[in-house]
Design an enzyme around this catalytic site. Sequence first.
Site, PDB file in Angstrom:
ATOM      1  CB  THR A 425      -1.052   0.120   1.368  1.00  0.00           C
ATOM      2  OG1 THR A 425      -1.446  -1.172   1.196  1.00  0.00           O
ATOM      3  CG2 THR A 425      -2.157   0.773   0.833  1.00  0.00           C
ATOM      4  CD  GLU A 464      -7.425  -4.370  -0.585  1.00  0.00           C
ATOM      5  OE1 GLU A 464      -7.036  -4.565   0.122  1.00  0.00           O
ATOM      6  OE2 GLU A 464      -6.682  -4.111  -1.896  1.00  0.00           O
ATOM      7  CG  ASP A 467      -7.788  -6.701   3.129  1.00  0.00           C
ATOM      8  OD1 ASP A 467      -6.727  -7.034   3.439  1.00  0.00           O
ATOM      9  OD2 ASP A 467      -7.756  -5.335   2.585  1.00  0.00           O
ATOM     10  CB  SER A 490     -10.279  -1.051   3.687  1.00  0.00           C
ATOM     11  OG  SER A 490      -9.183  -0.001   3.920  1.00  0.00           O
ATOM     12  N   GLY A 512      -1.478  -2.057   6.273  1.00  0.00           N
ATOM     13  CA  GLY A 512      -2.672  -3.226   6.620  1.00  0.00           C
ATOM     14  C   GLY A 512      -3.360  -2.100   8.196  1.00  0.00           C
TER      15      GLY A 512
HETATM   16  N1  GLU Z   1      -5.761  -4.366   2.403  1.00  0.00           N
HETATM   17  C1  GLU Z   1      -5.020  -3.315   2.934  1.00  0.00           C
HETATM   18  C2  GLU Z   1      -6.550  -2.544   3.925  1.00  0.00           C
HETATM   19  O1  GLU Z   1      -6.826  -2.257   3.356  1.00  0.00           O
HETATM   20  C3  GLU Z   1      -4.842  -2.333   2.247  1.00  0.00           C
HETATM   21  C4  GLU Z   1      -3.981  -1.310   3.284  1.00  0.00           C
HETATM   22  C5  GLU Z   1      -2.684  -2.251   3.977  1.00  0.00           C
HETATM   23  O2  GLU Z   1      -2.736  -3.232   3.778  1.00  0.00           O
HETATM   24  O3  GLU Z   1      -1.483  -1.711   3.652  1.00  0.00           O
HETATM   25  O4  GLU Z   1      -6.264  -2.493   5.250  1.00  0.00           O
END
Ligand code: GLU
Length: 613
Positions: A425, A464, A467, A490, A512
């Site tokens: 990210t 994604e 998640d 997210s 995350g």
């Molecule tokens: N899949 C993660 C989220 O939407 C993306 C962000 C990340 O992991 O840095 O929280």
Amino acid sequence: MNIRWFALPLFALVGFAGCDDSSSVVQPPPEPSLEEFENPPAPAATAVGRGGAAATVDVRATLAAIYTLKHGGNAIDASVAAAAVLGVTDPFSCGIGGGGFMVVYLAKERRFITIDHREKAPGAQTHALFYRNDKPIPTNDLITSGLSVGVPGTVRGWEEALRRYGKLTFREVLRPAIVVAEKGFVVDATFADQTGRNLDRFRRISSTRKLFLTDAGDPRPVGERFKNPELGAVYRKIAEGGAKVMYEGELAQKIVETVRQPPEANPPLEPGVMAVEDLANYEARVRVPVESSYRGHTIIGMPAPSSGGLTLGETLNILAVVAPSGAGEQNGTEEHVHRYLEASRLAFADRNAFHGDPEYVDVPRQGLLAIPFATERSALITDRAPTAAAKPGNPYAYQDDPSPSGPPGKPSTFDASPTAMEKETTHITVTDDDGNIVSYTFTIEAEGGSGIVVPGHGFLLNNELTDFDIPSDPKAKAANLLEPGKRPRSSMTPTIVTKDGKPRLALGSPGGSTIITTVGQALVNFFDFNMPLPAALAAPRVSQRNATDLRDTAETVFLASDMATKLKARGHVFTEQAEIGAATGIQFNDDGTVTAAAEPVRRGGGSAMVVKP
Ligand code: GLU
């Protein structure tokens, strides 16, 4: 001088209609040079000045934002220009194969909006597809599969942002990214490390191996110029044809084919069920931001399906109850950090129980942010770290709206052990001369996403859908279970802070679920420890997310501090992680200047620039 060269009236370019005297044709002015993108300047982590500013993890992306601001674009245009460059230079963190969340301040209207372009589950995909013989498909098999690929939202989000709030078009904002893709950029240690951490799966998948590895199947060496003309070609098509290029026709067909029949891999990849209609029907959503307050400031953030805005707001609400006078002497700094960590633990217990896609789940937004709810939650904080994980509270008791249907089931739990997959990210922060602001986080989920490059098109597809909660019992209920068409919860937390209606800060981070705590800690550093934004972002990080093992995750440098020793004496136990997040932000100063800030060290250091230093 800022010349909006592409805004010249049409007759200035082609002469008057009906006039066939070719000698009167006025030639268009030459397009501004993009040479600086081939050999960009060395990055600086902080920049102070006026006229607009940008901060990203990559110098070419920041340069693209500044270039766009200098050539007639506003902050919205500049954020898309930067994002498109990051899709080339930071392809393992973000890109057109993924999705994101944008928080926008429109200065003239004094209005905040958010653009949700989160990926969503295909219409034919069900929760049951994540299970074999009633057992969840092993996480690693799922991450690298067609089954974890959500319908990408990025290009639709960019188009929505440009169409509604930008001044330029795709043709103009994609120019820097096309140059960087076609002329290439020099591979640095971060890019090489990211490839190295993904080596096994990149080697395994033919299209990915071809794009990102050498002929011998090794990471591209530091110092090599890496070009991605296939992605350049996709950007050229989007520049001419808009988002349709991604969501209808040949490319949409190719994406669907790649998900349903993943490229040759040994062992083969689990296929997904995406259909062309899923792409054709994908919509970005403009959502009302989450507003909370802290130390007399308003915090504007991302609503569900991101848990970022609400969890950050709840954490700060709880902290304000237990530490009404901030980190004043009567509290002591270490007691304040302890209270911050415990507030975060409680807010995460609620996050894990109640947050999901608001089009599928009644997220108790009002109750979660109610001060009496924060007061009730804060009573659970003692002088010591607890010996059991926090349980969710009952925010429904603090809702005026009786319609929410109540707790959907068991809260999700997670194991906080650090993995290479937490380096994904990216976050872009931009402002322009008119005071518009964009705080934009976007992603392809894991570092390297699903690991699957769309053959011949130069970009990775996201993973994604991992998640979503995938509880060991396939029949367990939870707010964040996969349903057809649903967007996964997210943690992305693009944030803007105002005081008396005036912008004060804008910031965000990858990482995350540590994203929420990285933004939270930066705000605590700024407000309670009086650090200017660059120091608030650079400071060693610690993160508490109500993990089942109760531990805080802390950076190696944090663990070496006195603070860590004192927190241990209160019962805190730590999991070490070399780095948490890679934040960027902008501070709006009282004298009218802005300070753009990126990481000095994390992820190899980021890049901050202003239009007029
Ligand atoms: N899949 C993660 C989220 O939407 C993306 C962000 C990340 O992991 O840095 O929280």
